[in-house]
Design a protein around this motif. Structure first.
Motif, short mmCIF file in Angstrom:
data_model
loop_
_atom_site.label_atom_id
_atom_site.label_comp_id
_atom_site.label_asym_id
_atom_site.label_seq_id
_atom_site.Cartn_x
_atom_site.Cartn_y
_atom_site.Cartn_z
N ALA A 80 0.88 -1.47 -0.52
CA ALA A 80 0.01 0.37 0.62
C ALA A 80 0.88 1.43 -0.01
O ALA A 80 0.44 2.22 -0.82
CB ALA A 80 -0.64 0.03 0.94
N ASP A 81 1.85 1.33 1.05
CA ASP A 81 3.07 2.62 0.84
C ASP A 81 3.47 2.30 -0.73
O ASP A 81 3.63 3.70 -1.44
CB ASP A 81 3.91 2.39 2.18
N HIS A 82 3.82 1.51 -1.00
CA HIS A 82 5.01 1.73 -2.54
C HIS A 82 3.33 2.39 -3.04
O HIS A 82 4.46 3.05 -4.22
CB HIS A 82 5.17 0.55 -3.50
N LEU A 83 1.55 1.82 -3.42
CA LEU A 83 1.56 2.19 -3.94
C LEU A 83 0.70 3.39 -4.17
O LEU A 83 -0.05 4.23 -5.08
CB LEU A 83 0.23 1.12 -4.07
N GLY A 84 0.80 3.49 -2.44
CA GLY A 84 0.28 5.25 -2.23
C GLY A 84 -0.94 5.24 -1.75
O GLY A 84 -2.18 5.96 -2.37
N VAL A 85 -1.80 3.69 -1.79
CA VAL A 85 -3.43 3.33 -1.78
C VAL A 85 -3.33 3.29 0.34
O VAL A 85 -2.02 2.85 0.88
CB VAL A 85 -3.62 2.86 -2.32
N ARG A 86 -4.08 2.86 0.85
CA ARG A 86 -4.45 2.90 2.05
C ARG A 86 -4.74 1.17 2.26
O ARG A 86 -4.76 0.71 1.48
CB ARG A 86 -5.86 2.92 2.95
N ASP A 87 -4.43 0.88 3.47
CA ASP A 87 -4.04 -0.52 3.20
C ASP A 87 -4.94 -1.30 3.51
O ASP A 87 -4.89 -2.40 2.80
CB ASP A 87 -3.58 -0.74 4.69
N ASN A 88 -6.03 -0.90 3.41
CA ASN A 88 -7.40 -1.59 3.28
C ASN A 88 -7.92 -2.22 1.71
O ASN A 88 -8.48 -3.03 1.19
CB ASN A 88 -8.97 -1.12 4.18
N THR A 89 -6.88 -1.27 1.48
CA THR A 89 -7.42 -1.44 -0.87
C THR A 89 -7.27 -2.60 -1.19
O THR A 89 -7.78 -3.24 -1.93
CB THR A 89 -6.86 0.01 -1.08
N ILE A 90 -5.55 -2.62 -0.48
CA ILE A 90 -4.78 -4.36 -0.88
C ILE A 90 -5.96 -4.99 -0.28
O ILE A 90 -5.91 -6.15 -1.02
CB ILE A 90 -3.87 -4.01 -0.44
N SER A 91 -6.11 -5.45 0.79
CA SER A 91 -7.05 -5.68 1.67
C SER A 91 -8.37 -6.95 0.26
O SER A 91 -8.68 -7.81 0.52
CB SER A 91 -7.99 -5.60 2.60
N SER A 92 -8.81 -5.65 -0.38
CA SER A 92 -10.60 -5.97 -0.63
C SER A 92 -9.50 -5.95 -2.69
O SER A 92 -10.72 -6.93 -2.58
CB SER A 92 -11.04 -4.22 -1.17
N TRP A 93 -8.68 -5.98 -2.55
CA TRP A 93 -7.90 -6.15 -3.79
C TRP A 93 -7.83 -7.74 -3.68
O TRP A 93 -8.28 -8.62 -4.79
CB TRP A 93 -6.56 -5.64 -4.40
N GLU A 94 -6.84 -8.34 -2.68
CA GLU A 94 -6.88 -9.53 -2.74
C GLU A 94 -8.42 -10.28 -2.23
O GLU A 94 -8.18 -11.89 -2.15
CB GLU A 94 -5.77 -10.12 -1.28
N LYS A 95 -9.40 -9.48 -1.51
CA LYS A 95 -10.57 -10.28 -1.20
C LYS A 95 -11.24 -10.40 -2.55
O LYS A 95 -12.30 -10.80 -2.72
CB LYS A 95 -11.39 -9.75 -0.61
N GLY A 96 -10.88 -9.95 -3.63
CA GLY A 96 -11.75 -9.92 -4.85
C GLY A 96 -12.34 -8.55 -5.18
O GLY A 96 -13.67 -8.97 -5.68
N THR A 97 -13.36 -7.43 -4.23
CA THR A 97 -14.15 -7.19 -3.77
C THR A 97 -14.29 -6.06 -4.59
O THR A 97 -15.18 -5.30 -4.83
CB THR A 97 -14.53 -6.89 -2.30
N ASN A 98 -12.84 -5.72 -5.07
CA ASN A 98 -12.90 -4.19 -5.90
C ASN A 98 -12.08 -4.33 -6.79
O ASN A 98 -11.10 -5.62 -6.64
CB ASN A 98 -12.01 -3.22 -4.95
N SER A 99 -11.70 -3.92 -8.05
CA SER A 99 -11.05 -3.63 -9.21
C SER A 99 -9.76 -3.54 -9.61
O SER A 99 -10.02 -2.33 -8.62
CB SER A 99 -11.56 -4.12 -10.49
N ILE A 100 -8.88 -3.96 -9.98
CA ILE A 100 -7.37 -2.90 -10.20
C ILE A 100 -7.67 -2.39 -11.75
O ILE A 100 -7.45 -3.40 -12.31
CB ILE A 100 -5.78 -3.79 -9.73
N ASP A 101 -6.91 -0.93 -11.88
CA ASP A 101 -7.04 -0.62 -13.24
C ASP A 101 -5.52 -0.94 -13.26
O ASP A 101 -4.66 -1.54 -12.70
CB ASP A 101 -7.34 0.75 -12.68
N ILE A 102 -5.10 -0.74 -14.53
CA ILE A 102 -4.49 -2.20 -15.28
C ILE A 102 -3.62 -1.51 -15.29
O ILE A 102 -2.31 -1.72 -14.95
CB ILE A 102 -4.36 -1.82 -16.47
N SER A 103 -2.86 0.13 -14.71
CA SER A 103 -1.71 0.81 -14.86
C SER A 103 -1.13 -0.16 -13.55
O SER A 103 -0.05 0.24 -13.06
CB SER A 103 -1.52 2.19 -14.86
N THR A 104 -2.26 0.55 -12.14
CA THR A 104 -2.00 0.25 -10.78
C THR A 104 -1.21 -1.82 -10.67
O THR A 104 -0.84 -1.86 -10.93
CB THR A 104 -2.89 0.63 -9.47
#
Length: 106
Positions: free
Chosen positions: A20-44
């Motif tokens: 999350a720090d590397h990407l400049g996003v919140r920790d829970n964003t990574i969690s939501s990506w890993e759970k599949g609840t949110n999608s990730i844009d291609i550049s990220t």
């Protein structure tokens, strides 16, 4: 893809917070990506792959092949390279020959 993100992140020993720090996003964003609840844009996603030193095939689970190029000998690589240069008819002839020879060795 979500499971692979977690798998490769953990393999590298990277925490969700570090990613999350590397990407400049919140920790829970990574969690939501890993759970599949949110999608990730291609550049990220490409940024994540670069950070984890993997490629998009890995993250999408496409690279699980029976034989990876790393496992091939130089002779096998040369054979594949030359085989790809053949016409369709010649490829069929070579495959027939290989099958016959393989049957003889059994």
């Amino acid at each position: 893809m979500a499971e692979n993100l977690r798998k490769y992140r953990e393999r590298k020993g990277i925490t969700q917070k570090q990613l999350a720090d590397h990407l400049g996003v919140r920790d829970n964003t990574i969690s939501s990506w890993e759970k599949g609840t949110n999608s990730i844009d291609i550049s990220t996603l490409l940024n994540i792959c670069n950070f984890l030193e993997i490629n998009l095939d890995d993250i999408y689970g496409i690279s699980d092949k029976k034989i990876s190029p790393v496992e091939l000998t130089e002779d096998e690589l040369a054979l594949i390279s030359n085989f790809r240069k053949l016409s369709h008819d010649n490829k069929m002839k070579v495959l027939g020959m290989v099958e016959l020879k393989a049957a003889e060795d059994v």
